[in-house]
Scaffold this active site. Structure first.
Site, PDB file in Angstrom:
ATOM      1  N   THR A   5       9.617  11.353 -18.362  1.00 41.89           N
ATOM      2  CA  THR A   5       9.182  12.081 -17.213  1.00 41.89           C
ATOM      3  C   THR A   5       8.247  11.754 -16.346  1.00 41.89           C
ATOM      4  O   THR A   5       8.331  12.077 -14.944  1.00 41.89           O
ATOM      5  CB  THR A   5       8.760  13.504 -17.937  1.00 41.89           C
ATOM      6  OG1 THR A   5       9.876  13.772 -18.893  1.00 41.89           O
ATOM      7  CG2 THR A   5       8.636  14.451 -16.900  1.00 41.89           C
ATOM      8  N   ASP A  14      13.909  18.141 -17.386  1.00 36.04           N
ATOM      9  CA  ASP A  14      13.728  17.971 -18.855  1.00 36.04           C
ATOM     10  C   ASP A  14      14.704  19.417 -19.726  1.00 36.04           C
ATOM     11  O   ASP A  14      15.041  19.520 -20.411  1.00 36.04           O
ATOM     12  CB  ASP A  14      12.330  18.334 -19.322  1.00 36.04           C
ATOM     13  CG  ASP A  14      11.569  16.854 -18.705  1.00 36.04           C
ATOM     14  OD1 ASP A  14      11.205  16.105 -19.402  1.00 36.04           O
ATOM     15  OD2 ASP A  14      11.473  16.722 -17.475  1.00 36.04           O
TER      16      ASP A  14
HETATM   17 MG    MG Z   1      11.137  13.774 -22.613  1.00 33.29          MG
END
Ligand code: MG
Ligand code: AMP
Ligand code: MG
Length: 327
Positions: A133, A61
């Site tokens: 995620t 990320d």
């Molecule tokens: Mg995200």
């Protein structure tokens, strides 16, 4: 590529309307972010941090966002960029993370009159460097997307959804794909599918289910529920005709989750709104980041107002109570 095409692309890259240049660059930028995401997974150390309850961040990320923001801010310095992982740009970004190319097929589009003269200070770019995620950390790799949405004023107008792991289980098939759309202008990278006619297939969260989310889902009397990760992945199911609607009665999604998917969905005739008033979210730079009034999205050809009318009053009340701003 022949020398002539290269020259034509270069000329278009400097003369095309800003909105086309931003989306065309975002396509290449999202592809690079996808490579970074795959590299980190293959090295095996995800560097997981817990940002909040049921809300993870990984090295992928962080690095993908760093590449996206560095690339877009160096090419479009006057555009406000809001990223899920914070807006700051690190000074030591590896040079091969800084992307300067753009997609020639987007640059070559005919820009609608209303978007031709849009300026940098009218745009906001919403970046979710890795949507899904939770699923990424669990190895559900085809749920993962990179989302870059472009708003003009209040409205989500353009978007890019990159799937870094598209085809990853199909041996020999090209890995990853990038889809894009601009309202009133065009879309590409995928084939539109028709949503099921004889059954109601609803997609919703896999990892953020609660009683309110479930009661809105039940009220739609679905024949099938597809629980998958990521807002990008769920809207992809609508674009490809695999689901009729995406129903999420929660304030958990943010503007970076919905800007790109909404723009692409609207470009092909679908609809994404809140669940309290049935209105589009606003995407200007000062707006609340949370989509606190829930998300209801329908595939092209679906009767959005039917789904909206089924939302229980109790759910509407709960969602309007958690809202801190008008949109
Ligand atoms: Mg995200
Ligand atoms: P999901 O459909 O659960 O995969 O969520 C879609 C997007 O919204 C993802 O980026 C999630 O991280 C985010 N999201 C949804 N609900 C929550 C929540 N309760 N807390 C944090 N993020 C959420
Ligand atoms: Mg997300």
């Amino acid at each position: 590529m022949s020398p002539n095409i290269t020259l034509t692309s270069l000329k278009m890259a400097s003369t095309s309307p800003l909105i086309l240049r931003v989306v065309a660059t975002s396509v290449v930028v999202a592809n690079r972010a996808g490579e970074i995401i795959r590299d980190i997974m293959s090295k095996g150390d995800l560097g997981i941090v817990e940002k909040g309850k049921n809300d993870l961040q990984t090295e992928a990320d962080r690095s993908a966002q760093c590449s996206i923001i560095a690339s877009l801010s160096s090419q479009f310095p006057g555009v406000k960029i809001i990223g899920e992982e914070g807006d700051s740009v690190s000074s030591d970004v590896p040079s091969d993370w800084n992307v300067t190319d753009s997609d020639p097929s987007v640059l070559a589009l005919k820009c609608p009159d209303n978007l031709k003269s849009v300026k940098e200070d009218e745009l906001v770019i919403w970046v979710d460097p890795l949507d899904g995620t939770s699923e990424y950390t669990q190895g559900l790799l085809d749920h993962v997307t990179v989302l870059i949405g472009v708003a003009v004023g209040n409205k989500a107008v353009g978007g890019v959804i990159h799937q870094p792991y598209y085809n990853y289980l199909k041996e020999g098939a090209p890995l990853g794909r990038t889809i894009w759309g601009i309202i009133g202008c065009g879309w590409g990278g995928f084939t539109i599918g028709s949503a099921p006619k004889d059954r109601r297939v609803i997609t919703t969260t896999r990892s953020h289910l609660d009683a309110t989310v479930q009661s809105a889902l039940d009220a739609m009397t679905p024949d099938e529920v597809l629980r998958v990760g990521g807002a990008g992945h769920k809207v992809m199911l609508l674009l490809e005709g695999k689901a009729n609607a995406y129903v999420f009665a929660s304030g958990g999604c943010k503007k970076w989750d919905t800007c790109a998917p909404e723009a692409i969905l609207h470009a092909i005739g679908g609809k994404l709104t809140d669940m309290v008033q049935g209105e589009s979210y606003h995407y200007h730079a000062e707006v609340e980041h949370r989509n606190s009034r829930g998300v209801l999205a329908t595939a092209p050809g679906e009767d959005h107002s039917w789904y909206f009318s089924r939302i229980p009053e109790s759910v509407r009340q709960l969602l309007s109570g958690s809202s801190t701003s008008s949109r």
